[in-house]
Design a protein around this motif. Structure first.
Motif, short mmCIF file in Angstrom:
data_model
loop_
_atom_site.label_atom_id
_atom_site.label_comp_id
_atom_site.label_asym_id
_atom_site.label_seq_id
_atom_site.Cartn_x
_atom_site.Cartn_y
_atom_site.Cartn_z
N ASP A 1 0.81 -1.48 0.29
CA ASP A 1 0.37 -0.25 -0.25
C ASP A 1 0.89 1.22 -0.17
O ASP A 1 0.51 2.44 -0.93
N ARG A 2 2.46 1.34 0.97
CA ARG A 2 3.06 2.77 0.37
C ARG A 2 3.85 2.64 -0.90
O ARG A 2 3.59 3.19 -1.01
N MET B 1 14.39 9.14 -7.71
CA MET B 1 13.68 9.41 -6.95
C MET B 1 14.15 10.55 -6.03
O MET B 1 16.20 9.97 -6.11
N ASP B 2 14.02 11.61 -5.49
CA ASP B 2 14.44 12.51 -4.50
C ASP B 2 15.08 11.18 -2.72
O ASP B 2 14.32 11.27 -2.26
N VAL B 3 16.24 11.38 -3.05
CA VAL B 3 16.42 10.53 -1.52
C VAL B 3 16.07 11.25 -0.22
O VAL B 3 16.17 10.81 0.55
N GLN B 4 16.05 12.92 -0.37
CA GLN B 4 15.25 13.09 0.67
C GLN B 4 13.87 13.79 0.59
O GLN B 4 13.80 13.86 2.44
N SER B 5 12.91 12.44 0.06
CA SER B 5 12.00 12.86 0.61
C SER B 5 11.23 12.18 1.78
O SER B 5 11.56 10.70 2.37
N ASP C 1 8.42 11.19 2.78
CA ASP C 1 7.68 10.35 1.97
C ASP C 1 8.54 8.59 1.72
O ASP C 1 8.48 7.63 2.99
N LEU C 2 9.67 8.79 1.08
CA LEU C 2 11.01 7.72 0.98
C LEU C 2 10.90 7.32 2.17
O LEU C 2 11.09 5.67 2.72
N LYS D 1 11.83 3.45 6.77
CA LYS D 1 11.78 2.88 8.26
C LYS D 1 10.86 1.90 8.26
O LYS D 1 11.14 1.02 8.72
N ALA D 2 9.00 2.32 8.15
CA ALA D 2 8.23 1.24 8.26
C ALA D 2 8.35 -0.01 7.85
O ALA D 2 8.61 -1.18 8.48
#
Lengths: 342, 125
Positions: free
Chosen positions: B60-61, B88-92, B94-95, B100-101
């Motif tokens: 889902d994520r 993909m922005d490595v500092q996003s 959301d990312l 982490k999750a």
């Protein structure tokens, strides 16, 4: 363990090899200690014919027919002995080398060194009462040792220059060969690849120093008086000395003592102070952090590699099968280092 | 529902046998490997219990993060590729929240005793 039938020839050959160098006598108590499929470690006692005090010795060898450098990053055992001797001459504590095997010995590639008393099991070093007085001094001592190690003359040694850029490319290729993506690792590769320290961490041949390559709690023989010998030189190479300073700080080598970044026993400040105390080395903490981060990622990939070795059937074992699950530990450590202060 | 014994029942039975019967009579390297085997079965038990829920949450994520739907393995590969090629922005945030999750989910199965995991849990509380 080797089959019992194999012990006899080894004992006889080792006796011939030892008496040829150390004089008439006999060897006693030959026992296999550890090692993998390609490397063996044996302990034995050499008793001189004139009955002077017996000497405890260690044989480290790759049996005949086994390619010594199982991993292409490993050096041959004779090179390992050469490097260890040179480091010893530069006042790095090492087990003195007694002799290097030659093909006539029929024992494969390897060498015989003195047994050094002490403890290498990291958890004991971190928990046992006998190490309480020395523990606060170990990080500084490691810094002092690494300064000397990195100053060891390297002229004439056939070691490869293995700086950060090459190592990143190499471990990335290994990781990608598994086709089993762990996005945290891709994220860490991206962070490392654009890190400002990467240039200095990739020295040209003129500036490359001797790097141990596996300097960590677990590869240090430690007694109540401190570090007695630096062991396991098989990953030695030329490169950036900061690599060794970063590797000993990797969380996996703190064995649960996560607030003591140096091997679970000390602080970075003490490690760096020891490194700079001899007036020859200077430490760039950001470059150490780069290498600690890379080391964390590297250990995660090494865990995946061991599981892949098991799955290939080359060296099946429940330990190798399971260790791949430890890659998750390095994921949380990478997140903590990279995003913890972002 | 599978009949009893379920896969978890059987693995738990083997784990208990190794721990209470086999391990006490083993020594040296074999005892060490038996402890590793017990640990391996504990990992499998946790995964049988929680793995499907973790995978569903990760899926889902990833759908939200990448803006498309596909099987979990494909989405994971896509994210890895976007991190590799700079898409993909490595500092996003959301990312990072996703990484982490997922990592916390892995560790709750692979080694919930790991000090770094315990520290992260206590920070989240």
């Amino acid at each position: 363990m080797t089959q019992p039938g194999n012990d006899q020839p080894i004992e006889e050959r080792l006796c011939l090899a030892t008496t040829a160098r150390l004089g008439a006598g006999q060897i006693l108590g030959l026992a296999r200690l550890s090692g993998g499929a390609s490397q063996e470690i044996w302990s034995f006692v050499f008793q001189n014919a004139d009955q002077t005090s017996p000497v405890r010795l260690i044989l480290r060898r790759a049996p005949p027919g086994i390619n010594a450098g199982e991993r292409d990053t490993a050096v041959t055992l004779s090179t390992e002995a050469d490097v260890q001797q040179r480091a010893g001459a530069a006042n790095v504590p090492v087990a003195p080398i007694r002799f290097v095997l030659n093909p006539d010995d029929g024992l494969g590639d390897g060498y015989v060194m003195d047994h050094v008393d002490g403890e290498t099991i990291a958890r004991k070093i971190l928990r046992d009462q006998v190490f309480v007085p020395i523990r606060p001094h170990l990080a500084r001592q490691c810094g002092e040792i690494l300064t000397r190690l990195h100053q060891t003359p390297v002229k004439g040694l056939s070691l490869r220059n293995f700086g950060a850029a090459d190592q990143l490319a190499r471990y990335r290729a290994i990781y990608e060969s598994f086709a089993d993506p762990r996005p945290v690792f891709d994220w860490a590769f991206a962070w490392l690849g654009r890190h400002p320290a990467i240039g200095q961490a990739t020295p040209d041949p003129d500036n490359a120093v001797l790097v141990h390559g596996d300097f960590r709690n677990g590869n240090l023989m430690i007694g109540p008086d401190g570090v007695r010998a630096v062991l396991d030189w098989e990953l030695t190479h030329l490169g950036d000395g900061h690599e060794d300073l970063g590797w000993i700080c990797v969380n996996s080598w703190r064995f649960g003592e996560i607030d003591q970044p140096v091997g679970g026993f000390g602080s970075r400040e003490d490690l760096f102070a020891g490194y700079e105390s001899l007036g020859r080395g200077s430490v760039d903490p950001e470059r150490v952090r780069f290498w600690e981060t890379f080391g964390t990622l590297k250990w995660g990939i090494m865990c995946m590699t061991m599981t892949a070795t098991h799955l290939s059937g080359a060296a099946p074992s429940v330990e190798r099968a399971t260790i791949g699950r430890r890659a998750s530990e390095t994921e949380i450590d990478l997140l903590d280092i990279i995003a913890g202060d972002a | 529902m599978p009949h009893r014994p379920t896969p978890s029942d059987l693995i738990e039975a083997v784990r208990q046998f190794l721990e209470t019967r086999a391990l006490p009579v083993l020594s040296g390297h074999t005892a060490f490997h038996a402890r590793v085997a017990i640990n391996a079965l504990s990992i499998v038990l946790r995964e049988l219990d929680q793995g499907a829920a973790h995978d569903a949450a990760e899926h889902d994520r990833l759908v939200k993060l990448l803006g498309q739907d596909a099987p979990l393995d494909d989405l994971r590969r896509m994210l890895a590729e976007q991190l590799g090629n700079g898409a993909m922005d490595v500092q996003s945030p959301d990312l990072i929240a996703h990484l982490k999750a997922s990592t916390m989910a892995h560790l709750s199965i692979d080694n919930p005793k790991y000090a770094g995991y315990q520290r992260a849990l206590s920070k989240d509380r």
